[in-house]
Design a protein around this motif. Structure first.
Motif, PDB file in Angstrom:
ATOM      1  N   LEU A  27       0.849  -1.188   0.000  1.00  0.00           N
ATOM      2  CA  LEU A  27       0.000   0.000   0.000  1.00  0.00           C
ATOM      3  C   LEU A  27       0.882   1.234   0.000  1.00  0.00           C
ATOM      4  N   LEU A  28       0.600   2.146  -0.912  1.00  0.00           N
ATOM      5  CA  LEU A  28       1.328   3.409  -1.005  1.00  0.00           C
ATOM      6  C   LEU A  28       0.466   4.521  -0.410  1.00  0.00           C
ATOM      7  N   SER A  29       1.058   5.351   0.446  1.00  0.00           N
ATOM      8  CA  SER A  29       0.308   6.465   1.041  1.00  0.00           C
ATOM      9  C   SER A  29       1.129   7.743   0.985  1.00  0.00           C
TER      10      SER A  29
ATOM     11  N   LEU B 255       6.133   9.937   1.801  1.00  0.00           N
ATOM     12  CA  LEU B 255       5.437   8.924   1.025  1.00  0.00           C
ATOM     13  C   LEU B 255       5.844   7.583   1.635  1.00  0.00           C
ATOM     14  N   ALA B 256       4.873   6.756   2.001  1.00  0.00           N
ATOM     15  CA  ALA B 256       5.170   5.511   2.716  1.00  0.00           C
ATOM     16  C   ALA B 256       4.658   4.304   1.940  1.00  0.00           C
ATOM     17  N   ILE B 257       5.408   3.198   2.006  1.00  0.00           N
ATOM     18  CA  ILE B 257       4.989   1.918   1.431  1.00  0.00           C
ATOM     19  C   ILE B 257       4.817   0.936   2.580  1.00  0.00           C
TER      20      ILE B 257
ATOM     21  N   ILE C 295       7.512  -0.283   5.339  1.00  0.00           N
ATOM     22  CA  ILE C 295       8.805  -0.851   4.952  1.00  0.00           C
ATOM     23  C   ILE C 295       9.696   0.166   4.237  1.00  0.00           C
ATOM     24  N   THR C 296       9.100   1.224   3.718  1.00  0.00           N
ATOM     25  CA  THR C 296       9.874   2.258   3.023  1.00  0.00           C
ATOM     26  C   THR C 296       9.215   3.604   3.252  1.00  0.00           C
ATOM     27  N   ARG C 297      10.037   4.586   3.536  1.00  0.00           N
ATOM     28  CA  ARG C 297       9.517   5.958   3.655  1.00  0.00           C
ATOM     29  C   ARG C 297      10.389   6.867   2.802  1.00  0.00           C
ATOM     30  N   LEU C 298       9.750   7.607   1.899  1.00  0.00           N
ATOM     31  CA  LEU C 298      10.447   8.510   0.990  1.00  0.00           C
ATOM     32  C   LEU C 298       9.954   9.929   1.220  1.00  0.00           C
TER      33      LEU C 298
END
Length: 818
Positions: free
Chosen positions: A311-313, A320-322, A335-338
């Motif tokens: 899920l992308l938010s 922006l988070a995955i 698991i990932t934050r951009l």
């Protein structure tokens, strides 16, 4: 015009979570609302050509954009909704994936369209508007390749009434679809279709704020697996809901017992909501609460990756988070934050704060993501499997409000634009081998007032005027000069001692010069007695601008400002016009005025920046435009008082001017712009007025003779002469209030003879042209070859429009009178 090409379009995206979509049908296009246009961009384009086209038709801001699966593999269909209360359907030309035609306009909604939802493989789509209604439509393609028929199946009046901000459609089973709707309430309404009509089946509660985004997905690749619904809210949380077939409830999610939820877990309910279609019964239960964002959440979007759901938010917290479900605990984790970390936020964009991410989208293959920020700029990341990291890539930027002024550098090396969005931007051409592409390379000024006008003083200096009643002068910093030289072949100044960079102090408006420090050099506060920590925004590491690509939005917002060197005072109202002499030694300025006392022109010399002599008087209302002649002997001014005036340099002086000629009735309505022709054919100038006319004048002694008048289809708002004579002809461009751009060829020996070429409407803006600027001759320094833009009669014209766009046209075989 077959002899015209649109080289470059820059425009920012609209800040609305529904205003963009990335095509899942294979075209690779990302369509997004840009003012009242729809911009088309291919983020995967390895040539970095930016925006491919702008689709114009809406009369107000575009709030919702969706690609629609029409079932025709040979065409792409885009749905758009706007503040003008219309839905529009666009279909691609069979010969070009980026050439779209408007095929249908729907006017059934009574208020601004806020959201659109489609479902791949279905002929239905739903639209929501600020009239508190959702409408369900059926699309059928006619036998004709240019026709699409749309039938309104149902209008749903939301009760209790609220404005829908997000809709999501999904297939429930072979006989039914499910529609989720949410917006300016904290609840989600679930509608199920039966006999081609949607009926309210459940209302999901739990959120504590408005709900901005909804998205359905199948839990696995099989059609009989559970549906998951993600909802994003202004309460800073994402909730997941499970739609499960059958009367038995699914296993209780272990996420409710997650200790990380703390006291929140006590308020979570797993109440089952029962719904049914014509074929089966279902339950909807709360599945999980996703914690991690620190501010409003604007969008959520699902995708499958190697059997896993992700899920992308995107959020107002600049991230922006995955998200992915942990295989052991079942808890959803980020698991990932951009994006930007909190420590780098500042009070303005100049100190790093992006102002939130409003849109987040997956690429079709899931290997790229994009997000749109408050500044209208896109960010693009691609996944590198070998290193298991997301790497930021070159994306696109642009203004988010009307572009009021543009100018080329004195040597034509780059283009400057300034806008009501309170920024000044520098565009240049990235050169790598034989490839060329235009990009924003610097954001010299980020201001607190709307910016109205700009002009170049030298290749390394410019001046701008704003609503704050004064003008500011900026010098190019060493970091920007090095970047432009390395990537664009633009020579650097060898005569000036340049500062390294600039920043805006907190609560300040003036860009302050700062020095770069080595990467390993400690940063300390040199102020005696100061014990506070050093503001990170006041320091730049020398490696910050050491890259081989156009800058990302992070660089533009924080590290590519120009230091301010001077302020020019004297005017009593908002600055309306500025012009610099061709030699760069004089600046003429004017402000908004309703009386003789303020409708004056002030002159400043550029060595000591002192005002010269008494102001020049001729006008009684606002001076709208100023321009020096090519040899600086004359200064032309035009104004809202319908008058033009020509001031002549006094004999023996290079700084003093006197009134030489004027015409109080130059036009029957206000004059909005004026421009000098090259000096070779004589003292010729043009004026553009609200009376739908462009007039050509020739100066003769203390008067000017009207040589000819060119009729426009609307108020003429901008005019500009090419400063070169082409085959014994003068070339004039003018723009109108309706966005039309016309190129005129005038015989220099007989001005009354003219030839007109109109730039086709699909390439032109749909709002007023504010300024036109022909590019001066420019020679790149990387090679000895002349820039291709000036080979054999090829010219470039920059256009600034109220539709927020900056455009550069390439023209050859210019119109010449017979």
């Amino acid at each position: 015009m077959s002899n015209l090409k649109l080289d470059f379009i820059s425009i920012g995206g609209n800040r609305h979570p529904s205003a963009a979509d990335w095509d899942s049908g294979g075209s690779g296009l990302l369509a997004f609302g840009a003012a009242n246009n729809i911009a088309l961009w291919n983020p995967s384009d390895g040539d970095y050509q930016g925006i491919k086209a702008l689709l114009s038709g809406h009369t107000k801001a575009v709030n919702a954009v969706k690609f629609f699966s029409s079932g025709n593999p040979n065409s792409t269909v885009i749905l758009s909704g706007s503040g003008d209360k219309t839905l529009r359907i666009w279909r691609s030309d069979l010969n070009s994936s980026t050439s779209f035609e408007l095929v249908k306009t729907i006017t059934d909604h009574q208020s601004s369209i806020t959201c659109i939802s489609t479902f791949h493989g279905s002929t239905l789509f739903a639209s929501g508007a600020a009239d508190g209604e959702i409408k369900v439509w059926k699309v059928t393609e006619d036998a004709s390749p240019t026709e699409i028929n749309v039938e309104l199946l149902q209008s749903i009046a939301l009760s209790p009434r609220y404005f829908p901000l997000s809709l999501a459609l999904a297939k429930l089973d072979e006989s039914s679809l499910v529609l989720a709707a949410a917006g300016t309430r904290s609840t989600i309404q679930i509608y199920v279709s039966q006999n081609a009509r949607f009926n309210l089946a459940a209302t999901l509660t739990g959120h504590k704020g408005w709900i901005r985004s909804l998205d359905f997905v199948r839990e696995s690749a099989t059609n009989d697996s559970d549906l998951l619904l993600a909802s994003a809210s202004q309460d800073k949380y994402i909730r997941l809901w499970r739609v499960h077939p059958g009367e038995e409830l699914p296993a209780v999610s272990s996420a409710i017992n997650d200790p990380a939820l703390g006291v929140l877990g006590k308020g979570l309910s797993n109440k089952a909501h029962r719904i049914e279609s014509a074929a089966s019964k279902y339950s909807i239960t709360y599945e999980a609460l996703l914690l991690g964002h620190e501010d409003w959440i604007y969008t959520v979007s699902w995708r499958h990756k190697k059997g896993k759901l992700q899920l992308l938010s995107t959020s107002e917290d600049n991230s922006l988070a995955i998200w992915e479900r942990d295989t052991i605990s079942g808890v959803w984790v980020c698991i990932t934050r951009l994006g930007e970390i909190s420590a780098q936020k500042g009070s303005t964009t100049a100190t790093g704060s992006a102002g939130g991410f409003w849109i987040g989208l997956w690429a079709l293959d899931g290997q790229s993501v994009v997000s749109l920020g408050r500044t209208g700029s896109w960010r693009l990341w691609t996944y590198q499997p070998s290193e298991d990291v997301w790497v930021q890539q070159v994306a696109i930027t642009g203004h988010v409000d009307g572009v009021k002024g543009i100018c080329w550098a004195k040597d034509g090396s780059y283009l400057l634009s300034t806008s009501s969005d309170q920024t000044t931007r520098l565009f240049a051409q990235w050169r790598r081998g034989s490839k060329r592409s235009w990009h924003e390379f610097s954001r010299p000024q980020i201001h607190g007032y709307d910016l109205n006008c700009i002009d170049s003083v030298s290749p390394f200096r410019f001046i701008s005027g704003a609503d704050e009643k004064l003008l500011r002068v900026f010098d190019e910093p060493r970091g920007v000069a090095g970047l432009l030289n390395r990537l664009c072949g633009i020579r650097t100044s060898s005569t000036q001692s340049l500062p390294d960079a600039a920043n805006i102090p907190v609560l300040g408006l003036s860009n302050k010069a700062i020095q770069a420090v080595d990467d390993d050099e400690p940063v300390v506060n040199d102020e005696e007695g100061e014990r506070d920590a050093v503001d990170p925004a006041s320091v730049m590491r020398k490696s910050t601008l050491d890259f081989n690509h156009p800058p990302f939005e992070d660089h533009l917002a924080r590290h590519l400002l120009w230091p301010e060197t001077e302020k020019l005072y004297g005017h009593g109202y908002e600055i309306s016009a500025v012009a610099t002499s061709k030699g760069g030694d004089l600046v003429a300025t004017a402000c908004r005025a309703s009386s003789l006392d303020h409708a004056v022109i002030r002159l400043y010399e550029t060595k000591e920046w002192r005002e010269i002599g008494p102001p020049l008087r001729a006008h009684s209302l606002t001076v709208t435009s100023l321009e020096f002649s090519e040899d600086d002997h004359y200064l032309l001014s035009v104004g809202r008082d319908r008058q033009w005036a020509v001031f002549q340099r006094k004999t023996g002086s290079v700084t003093e001017y006197k009134l030489a000629a004027s015409n109080p009735k130059g036009h029957s309505r206000m004059i909005l712009d004026g421009s000098w022709a090259p000096t070779e054919p004589g003292r010729i100038f043009a004026t553009a007025g609200r009376d739908k006319a462009v007039r050509i004048w020739q100066l003769s002694g203390s008067a000017a003779i009207s040589k000819t008048s060119i009729s426009a289809n609307a108020a003429a708002t901008a005019v500009s002469f090419l400063k070169r004579v082409i085959q014994n002809n003068l070339i004039l461009a003018y723009g109108t209030e309706e966005g039309r751009i016309v190129i005129c060829g005038l015989s220099s020996s007989d001005i009354e003879k003219s030839e007109l070429c109109i730039i086709e409407q699909k390439l032109s803006p749909m709002k007023a042209i504010n300024q036109l600027a022909w590019r001066p001759s420019y020679k790149e320094t990387i090679s000895q070859d002349t820039d291709a833009s000036h080979e054999s009669g090829i010219q470039q014209l920059a256009v600034a429009s109220d539709d927020s766009s900056v455009r550069i046209f390439r023209l050859h075989d210019l119109p010449t009178p017979q």
